[in-house]
Design a protein around this motif. Sequence first.
Motif, PDB file in Angstrom:
ATOM      1  N   VAL A   1      46.555  29.257  26.872  1.00 16.23           N
ATOM      2  CA  VAL A   1      46.434  30.719  26.885  1.00 16.23           C
ATOM      3  C   VAL A   1      46.389  31.206  25.449  1.00 16.23           C
ATOM      4  O   VAL A   1      47.239  30.838  24.625  1.00 16.23           O
ATOM      5  CB  VAL A   1      47.615  31.366  27.636  1.00 16.23           C
ATOM      6  CG1 VAL A   1      47.464  32.885  27.656  1.00 16.23           C
ATOM      7  CG2 VAL A   1      47.705  30.826  29.059  1.00 16.23           C
ATOM      8  N   VAL A   2      45.381  32.029  25.141  1.00 17.20           N
ATOM      9  CA  VAL A   2      45.211  32.503  23.762  1.00 17.20           C
ATOM     10  C   VAL A   2      45.181  34.032  23.734  1.00 17.20           C
ATOM     11  O   VAL A   2      44.882  34.671  24.745  1.00 17.20           O
ATOM     12  CB  VAL A   2      43.916  31.950  23.126  1.00 17.20           C
ATOM     13  CG1 VAL A   2      43.937  30.428  23.124  1.00 17.20           C
ATOM     14  CG2 VAL A   2      42.678  32.466  23.840  1.00 17.20           C
ATOM     15  N   PRO A   3      45.499  34.634  22.574  1.00 17.85           N
ATOM     16  CA  PRO A   3      45.466  36.098  22.469  1.00 17.85           C
ATOM     17  C   PRO A   3      44.070  36.667  22.692  1.00 17.85           C
ATOM     18  O   PRO A   3      43.064  35.979  22.536  1.00 17.85           O
ATOM     19  CB  PRO A   3      45.940  36.355  21.028  1.00 17.85           C
ATOM     20  CG  PRO A   3      46.688  35.127  20.639  1.00 17.85           C
ATOM     21  CD  PRO A   3      46.012  34.001  21.360  1.00 17.85           C
ATOM     22  N   TRP A   4      44.028  37.947  23.019  1.00 18.16           N
ATOM     23  CA  TRP A   4      42.774  38.629  23.350  1.00 18.16           C
ATOM     24  C   TRP A   4      41.767  38.583  22.215  1.00 18.16           C
ATOM     25  O   TRP A   4      40.558  38.572  22.441  1.00 18.16           O
ATOM     26  CB  TRP A   4      43.057  40.080  23.736  1.00 18.16           C
ATOM     27  CG  TRP A   4      43.615  40.902  22.597  1.00 18.16           C
ATOM     28  CD1 TRP A   4      44.926  40.998  22.234  1.00 18.16           C
ATOM     29  CD2 TRP A   4      42.890  41.699  21.674  1.00 18.16           C
ATOM     30  NE1 TRP A   4      45.068  41.818  21.136  1.00 18.16           N
ATOM     31  CE2 TRP A   4      43.827  42.263  20.785  1.00 18.16           C
ATOM     32  CE3 TRP A   4      41.533  42.007  21.512  1.00 18.16           C
ATOM     33  CZ2 TRP A   4      43.457  43.109  19.733  1.00 18.16           C
ATOM     34  CZ3 TRP A   4      41.157  42.846  20.469  1.00 18.16           C
ATOM     35  CH2 TRP A   4      42.113  43.391  19.600  1.00 18.16           C
ATOM     36  N   ASN A   5      42.245  38.546  20.938  1.00 21.00           N
ATOM     37  CA  ASN A   5      41.348  38.623  19.779  1.00 21.00           C
ATOM     38  C   ASN A   5      41.111  37.260  19.135  1.00 21.00           C
ATOM     39  O   ASN A   5      40.635  37.184  18.000  1.00 21.00           O
ATOM     40  CB  ASN A   5      41.890  39.608  18.756  1.00 21.00           C
ATOM     41  CG  ASN A   5      43.306  39.283  18.300  1.00 21.00           C
ATOM     42  OD1 ASN A   5      43.942  38.361  18.825  1.00 21.00           O
ATOM     43  ND2 ASN A   5      43.811  40.037  17.338  1.00 21.00           N
TER      44      ASN A   5
ATOM     45  N   SER B   1      37.821  29.544  16.920  1.00 17.43           N
ATOM     46  CA  SER B   1      39.177  29.053  17.209  1.00 17.43           C
ATOM     47  C   SER B   1      39.276  28.533  18.636  1.00 17.43           C
ATOM     48  O   SER B   1      39.961  27.535  18.899  1.00 17.43           O
ATOM     49  CB  SER B   1      40.198  30.179  16.985  1.00 17.43           C
ATOM     50  OG  SER B   1      40.167  30.629  15.641  1.00 17.43           O
ATOM     51  N   ILE B   2      38.603  29.213  19.574  1.00 19.14           N
ATOM     52  CA  ILE B   2      38.578  28.731  20.959  1.00 19.14           C
ATOM     53  C   ILE B   2      37.879  27.374  21.034  1.00 19.14           C
ATOM     54  O   ILE B   2      38.373  26.437  21.676  1.00 19.14           O
ATOM     55  CB  ILE B   2      37.874  29.755  21.872  1.00 19.14           C
ATOM     56  CG1 ILE B   2      38.731  31.020  22.016  1.00 19.14           C
ATOM     57  CG2 ILE B   2      37.572  29.152  23.249  1.00 19.14           C
ATOM     58  CD1 ILE B   2      38.057  32.151  22.767  1.00 19.14           C
ATOM     59  N   LYS B   3      36.757  27.254  20.361  1.00 17.30           N
ATOM     60  CA  LYS B   3      35.983  26.012  20.396  1.00 17.30           C
ATOM     61  C   LYS B   3      36.770  24.844  19.802  1.00 17.30           C
ATOM     62  O   LYS B   3      36.661  23.696  20.267  1.00 17.30           O
ATOM     63  CB  LYS B   3      34.666  26.205  19.654  1.00 17.30           C
ATOM     64  CG  LYS B   3      33.622  25.146  19.948  1.00 17.30           C
ATOM     65  CD  LYS B   3      32.289  25.511  19.329  1.00 17.30           C
ATOM     66  CE  LYS B   3      31.254  24.416  19.604  1.00 17.30           C
ATOM     67  NZ  LYS B   3      29.949  24.730  18.990  1.00 17.30           N
ATOM     68  N   ASN B   4      37.588  25.129  18.804  1.00 19.11           N
ATOM     69  CA  ASN B   4      38.397  24.079  18.172  1.00 19.11           C
ATOM     70  C   ASN B   4      39.436  23.495  19.129  1.00 19.11           C
ATOM     71  O   ASN B   4      39.954  22.387  18.889  1.00 19.11           O
ATOM     72  CB  ASN B   4      39.111  24.628  16.933  1.00 19.11           C
ATOM     73  CG  ASN B   4      38.168  24.793  15.757  1.00 19.11           C
ATOM     74  OD1 ASN B   4      37.093  24.185  15.720  1.00 19.11           O
ATOM     75  ND2 ASN B   4      38.546  25.617  14.789  1.00 19.11           N
ATOM     76  N   LEU B   5      39.747  24.212  20.189  1.00 18.75           N
ATOM     77  CA  LEU B   5      40.695  23.708  21.192  1.00 18.75           C
ATOM     78  C   LEU B   5      40.025  22.748  22.173  1.00 18.75           C
ATOM     79  O   LEU B   5      40.701  22.185  23.030  1.00 18.75           O
ATOM     80  CB  LEU B   5      41.320  24.887  21.956  1.00 18.75           C
ATOM     81  CG  LEU B   5      42.154  25.856  21.111  1.00 18.75           C
ATOM     82  CD1 LEU B   5      42.552  27.082  21.939  1.00 18.75           C
ATOM     83  CD2 LEU B   5      43.394  25.157  20.553  1.00 18.75           C
TER      84      LEU B   5
END
Length: 361
Positions: free
Chosen positions: A195-199, A204-208
Amino acid sequence: MPKRFLILDDGTSFAGEAFGDLSNTTGELVVNTNLNDYQESLTDPSYHNQIITFVQPSIGNIGINPKNYESIMTSAKGIVVNQAENISFSHLKNMSLDAFLKERHIPGICNIDTRQIQKHVRKHQIKKASIVSSNDEHSFDQLQAAVLSNQQIQSVATPKPYLVPGSGITVVVVDLGLRESIVRQLSKLNCNIIVVPWNFDFASIKNLDPEGVVISSGPGSPDEIDSIVVKNIQDIQKELPLMGVGLGHELIAIANGAKVKRMKFGTHGNNHPVRKIITNEIVYADQAQDYAVDPDTIDSSRLIVTYIDLINGTIQGIRSRDYPTFSVQFFPEGSNDLEDSLDIFDEFIESIMAHRRLINE
């Protein structure tokens, strides 16, 4: 019980009695038609800044069950009911509704005709209301002067990423005001959930290294959300399977060229029939909706409408023609044994598996 008043922004007032916390409160007034699920609504971030009027006559008679929280925090500003019950017939009861409201500092008003309030709200399109101890001129002046925050997502979304471990597919959930039942349902499918923050930006999402992304439900107007969210959706859908729920659905529509409009009065409850267009199947959906995708702005070369509300005709689902992206306006998570639409999560997993096969060819 002390006397209390529900006052509306058109000058109307309704007299009742206090329960829960005795403080005054102001919020956006919404009407909820659930037969139960009052606990889920009170803890659902989608109801942030709202006073919930339950039209079901008896509220509180199944107590409070800690397994039914949609968020550990409480988002609603107040509650309006006809009869407030403190006797529970459920073996799962841990606390009465009145005690829960006092613990969470949520004011309530009871012994009030909630059906009359529903008719008035729908006829006059009431937006703001207060629960107060007196309905004098000063109280009405304060209500008129009250400005409700439009920074709602920042108030309810997680400020930092966190992990809900699983041994299966890695899914990133972008938190706009996340209902925990989304996480519970993905966990049942053995997903490894981040779960990640809205912004959180796309890089950063792709790095996960996720295989799919979910844009969660949440409160407020989609037009008041930072443009980074729409930009992220546009980038994500080009590379990863994407699913949106509630507010996430509205933002996916905007990211694909559609517009969203404010409804005259929202839909709050779990008893609205929604038609799945491809099969003609009817599901009874759980909704907390104040905005709807404008059908006149749908570009049919980019989006397919997949679900329609049979009562008010609003678009309840869309799918991209170009990307593995789809969304639903209602909540498909199966809260409180409402399981009509759980196959939407299966559809999301299937789209991830199909995308995995495609990139491995």
